[in-house]
Design a protein around this motif. Structure first.
Motif, mmCIF file in Angstrom:
data_model
loop_
_atom_site.group_PDB
_atom_site.id
_atom_site.type_symbol
_atom_site.label_atom_id
_atom_site.label_comp_id
_atom_site.label_asym_id
_atom_site.label_seq_id
_atom_site.Cartn_x
_atom_site.Cartn_y
_atom_site.Cartn_z
ATOM 1 N N ALA A 17 -1.084 -1.005 -12.365
ATOM 2 C CA ALA A 17 -1.645 -0.366 -11.164
ATOM 3 C C ALA A 17 -0.538 -0.032 -10.172
ATOM 4 O O ALA A 17 -0.539 1.035 -9.557
ATOM 5 N N ALA A 18 0.425 -0.933 -10.023
ATOM 6 C CA ALA A 18 1.559 -0.689 -9.135
ATOM 7 C C ALA A 18 2.361 0.513 -9.620
ATOM 8 O O ALA A 18 2.734 1.389 -8.832
ATOM 9 N N ILE A 55 0.083 1.287 -3.024
ATOM 10 C CA ILE A 55 0.352 0.354 -4.124
ATOM 11 C C ILE A 55 -0.544 -0.868 -4.001
ATOM 12 O O ILE A 55 -1.187 -1.281 -4.970
ATOM 13 N N SER A 56 -0.611 -1.452 -2.810
ATOM 14 C CA SER A 56 -1.431 -2.654 -2.628
ATOM 15 C C SER A 56 -2.908 -2.351 -2.858
ATOM 16 O O SER A 56 -3.612 -3.140 -3.493
ATOM 17 N N LEU A 89 -2.416 -15.627 -9.244
ATOM 18 C CA LEU A 89 -1.443 -14.541 -9.104
ATOM 19 C C LEU A 89 -1.332 -14.145 -7.636
ATOM 20 O O LEU A 89 -2.341 -13.874 -6.985
ATOM 21 N N ILE A 90 -0.104 -14.133 -7.133
ATOM 22 C CA ILE A 90 0.149 -13.631 -5.780
ATOM 23 C C ILE A 90 1.083 -12.439 -5.911
ATOM 24 O O ILE A 90 2.118 -12.518 -6.570
ATOM 25 N N VAL A 91 0.683 -11.324 -5.291
ATOM 26 C CA VAL A 91 1.458 -10.089 -5.360
ATOM 27 C C VAL A 91 2.072 -9.811 -3.997
ATOM 28 O O VAL A 91 1.381 -9.845 -2.980
ATOM 29 N N HIS A 92 3.378 -9.531 -4.003
ATOM 30 C CA HIS A 92 4.116 -9.140 -2.806
ATOM 31 C C HIS A 92 4.506 -7.679 -2.983
ATOM 32 O O HIS A 92 5.247 -7.356 -3.913
ATOM 33 N N VAL A 93 4.009 -6.816 -2.099
ATOM 34 C CA VAL A 93 4.372 -5.404 -2.127
ATOM 35 C C VAL A 93 5.208 -5.148 -0.881
ATOM 36 O O VAL A 93 4.710 -5.244 0.236
ATOM 37 N N PHE A 94 6.478 -4.848 -1.091
ATOM 38 C CA PHE A 94 7.428 -4.691 -0.003
ATOM 39 C C PHE A 94 7.828 -3.236 0.201
ATOM 40 O O PHE A 94 7.977 -2.489 -0.772
#
Length: 135
Positions: A17-18, A55-56, A89-94
């Motif tokens: 997806a990202a 993205i998020s 699951l932890i997602v970091h979108v920077f």
């Protein structure tokens, strides 16, 4: 590694997806031993604030459609660092500048990386497209 088949499935869905929304620089870390509240971190970058938000949103939509509930979401409005908590699951979108500044990969360098599907690097000029020849 202690990750389960389900969290690996979620990681794959999130990474795809990202990628579909133009994310770059994916890194997945197995954090179970060091963090305890999750099994995996996925870290990706976006080029600008709107890209980070897209993205998020794409990741959250894809995982929610898969049946994975969002436990918590932080930072979406600012578009600089969005944290999506899906439990294991932890997602970091920077935004790339913030990722360079905070360097989570260095902070969590004692965690093993997880092999996952590649997300290609974004083209240098996202706005240039080949001419279709139609006038």
């Amino acid at each position: 590694m202690t990750e389960t088949r389900e969290v690996m499935s979620e990681l794959t869905i999130a990474a795809r997806a990202a990628s579909d929304k133009g994310a770059t620089g994916p890194v997945a870390l197995e954090v179970t031993e060091q963090f305890g509240l999750a099994d995996v971190f996925l870290i990706v970058s976006g080029a600008v604030e709107r890209n980070v938000q897209a993205i998020s949103d794409g990741i959250e939509d894809a995982l929610n459609e898969h049946g994975t509930r969002t436990v918590r979401r932080e930072g979406r409005e600012g578009g600089r660092w969005v944290l999506l908590d899906f439990g294991d699951l932890i997602v970091h979108v920077f935004h790339q500048e913030d990722r360079d500044f905070y360097q989570l990969e260095r902070l969590w360098s004692d965690c093993p990386t997880i092999d996952m599907p590649e997300i290609p690097e974004a083209p240098a000029d996202l706005h240039s497209t080949p001419s279709s020849g139609v006038k």
